[in-house]
Design an enzyme around this catalytic site. Structure first.
Site, mmCIF file in Angstrom:
data_model
loop_
_atom_site.group_PDB
_atom_site.id
_atom_site.type_symbol
_atom_site.label_atom_id
_atom_site.label_comp_id
_atom_site.label_asym_id
_atom_site.label_seq_id
_atom_site.Cartn_x
_atom_site.Cartn_y
_atom_site.Cartn_z
ATOM 1 N N LYS A 52 0.850 -1.200 0.000
ATOM 2 C CA LYS A 52 0.000 0.000 0.000
ATOM 3 C C LYS A 52 0.879 1.242 0.000
ATOM 4 O O LYS A 52 0.630 2.192 -0.732
ATOM 5 C CB LYS A 52 -0.912 0.005 1.234
ATOM 6 C CG LYS A 52 -2.099 -0.930 1.092
ATOM 7 C CD LYS A 52 -2.839 -1.137 2.403
ATOM 8 C CE LYS A 52 -3.872 -2.250 2.217
ATOM 9 N NZ LYS A 52 -4.442 -2.736 3.461
ATOM 10 N N GLN A 96 -5.577 -1.858 9.358
ATOM 11 C CA GLN A 96 -5.396 -3.165 8.721
ATOM 12 C C GLN A 96 -6.045 -4.268 9.548
ATOM 13 O O GLN A 96 -5.835 -4.360 10.760
ATOM 14 C CB GLN A 96 -3.889 -3.434 8.530
ATOM 15 C CG GLN A 96 -3.549 -4.723 7.801
ATOM 16 C CD GLN A 96 -3.952 -4.707 6.327
ATOM 17 O OE1 GLN A 96 -4.009 -3.659 5.679
ATOM 18 N NE2 GLN A 96 -4.250 -5.871 5.784
ATOM 19 N N ASP A 119 -11.840 2.226 3.464
ATOM 20 C CA ASP A 119 -12.242 0.821 3.309
ATOM 21 C C ASP A 119 -13.722 0.685 2.944
ATOM 22 O O ASP A 119 -14.150 -0.374 2.477
ATOM 23 C CB ASP A 119 -12.028 0.069 4.628
ATOM 24 C CG ASP A 119 -10.686 -0.641 4.696
ATOM 25 O OD1 ASP A 119 -10.235 -1.145 3.647
ATOM 26 O OD2 ASP A 119 -10.113 -0.700 5.794
HETATM 27 N N1 GUN Z 1 -7.118 -7.072 5.460
HETATM 28 C C1 GUN Z 1 -7.287 -7.785 4.315
HETATM 29 N N2 GUN Z 1 -7.972 -7.050 3.401
HETATM 30 C C2 GUN Z 1 -8.247 -5.865 3.985
HETATM 31 C C3 GUN Z 1 -8.922 -4.687 3.549
HETATM 32 O O1 GUN Z 1 -9.428 -4.576 2.428
HETATM 33 N N3 GUN Z 1 -8.958 -3.658 4.450
HETATM 34 C C4 GUN Z 1 -8.432 -3.746 5.690
HETATM 35 N N4 GUN Z 1 -8.540 -2.690 6.504
HETATM 36 N N5 GUN Z 1 -7.794 -4.830 6.127
HETATM 37 C C5 GUN Z 1 -7.700 -5.881 5.269
#
Ligand code: GUN
Length: 281
Positions: A52, A96, A119
């Site tokens: 990211k 996350q 998200d």
């Molecule tokens: N963990 C795995 N996929 C995601 C996601 O799309 N967002 C978040 N915040 N955590 C994740």
């Protein structure tokens, strides 16, 4: 069969976003900022977060990672979210997942300002999406949606089967397909005769977390198959779709890796930019 190249599509989307960030910088003299909170040291989470940051920097976003140990108190995280909510240089906040057991996921998600919820997990965004109003849209289903639209721009009247009912994927995927006037069937691990359901589909999105569940004879010719699964097995990482078998029948199919995964991160960057733009009005 069309092998859907998620890496290439994500690269194209990032190029567009890079241009958009540069235009925003010119207009507002600042760039959108994404802050990611990472708690603990689960290997997959660390890899996601690193990617990211890499791609956020590539498109010119301001990117920060806040790291906490596994044992951090929930209150410390909630206070940090409160601080980020008030910080005008932060356009998007992502915590996350998964979180350690002692931290209440619902509380954390609800603490994030819905206008900074990149998200799309906050109940306000979930509600707005299901009511058809403007909202942040969860990144993985948005990535799937963009890949499907590349293959079939007009989805009206198509039969879509979503395998999996999670808040992260299955449910928001269903809303996006409904908005496009698909007839959507939501299925899951307890569905009776999943094969019969899949055989009716023009579009299958498999997001159920069961290795190679969707078999070759579950898919009729001309079906678009999107594989969201990332499952660790003895033979390595596989999706929720039996790739070799299904590729003989499907019209188009995403590989794992290199399908949905890269699109998810590109969509996160898009959400960050969209949050920034909404905050400028
Ligand atoms: N963990 C795995 N996929 C995601 C996601 O799309 N967002 C978040 N915040 N955590 C994740």
């Amino acid at each position: 069969m069309i092998l859907i190249d998620g890496k290439k599509e994500a690269e194209l989307l990032r190029q567009e976003l890079k241009k958009e960030v540069s235009d925003l910088k010119e207009k507002y003299n600042r760039v959108p900022g994404l802050t990611v909170i990472l708690i603990g040291d689960l290997a997959p989470s660390k890899i996601y977060v690193r990617n990211k940051e890499k791609f956020a920097n590539e498109v010119g976003l301001k990117s920060d990672i806040i790291r906490y140990s596994e044992s951090i108190e929930e209150k410390v995280v909630l206070d940090k979210i409160d601080e980020l909510n008030k910080n005008a240089t932060v356009s998007g906040i992502l915590v996350q997942l998964p979180l350690p057991k002692h931290i209440d996921k619902k509380k954390i998600i609800e603490a994030i300002n819905p206008l900074k919820d990149v998200d799309g997990f906050h109940p306000m965004n979930v509600g707005n999406l299901s009511s058809g109003y403007e909202s942040s849209i969860p990144c993985t289903p948005m990535g799937c949606y963009l890949l499907i639209k590349k293959i079939e721009p007009n989805l009206s009247g198509k039969k879509a089967v979503v395998v999996g009912r999670s808040n992260l994927n299955g449910k928001p995927m269903t809303q996006l397909l409904l908005k496009e006037n698909c007839t959507v069937t939501i299925t899951h691990s307890k569905t009776k005769d999943l094969k019969a359901e899949c055989l009716k589909a023009d579009i299958i999105v498999a997001a159920v977390g069961i290795p190679e569940l969707v078999k070759g004879d579950w898919v009729k010719k001309d079906t678009i198959v999107i594989d969201v699964g990332i499952n660790k097995t003895d033979k390595g990482i596989v999706g929720d779709v039996a790739f070799d078998e299904v590729s003989k029948n499907a019209k188009a199919l995403t590989p794992v890796p290199g399908g949905v995964g890269p699109m998810t991160i590109a969509c996160l960057l898009k959400n960050t930019i969209d949050c920034f733009k909404r905050s400028q009005i």
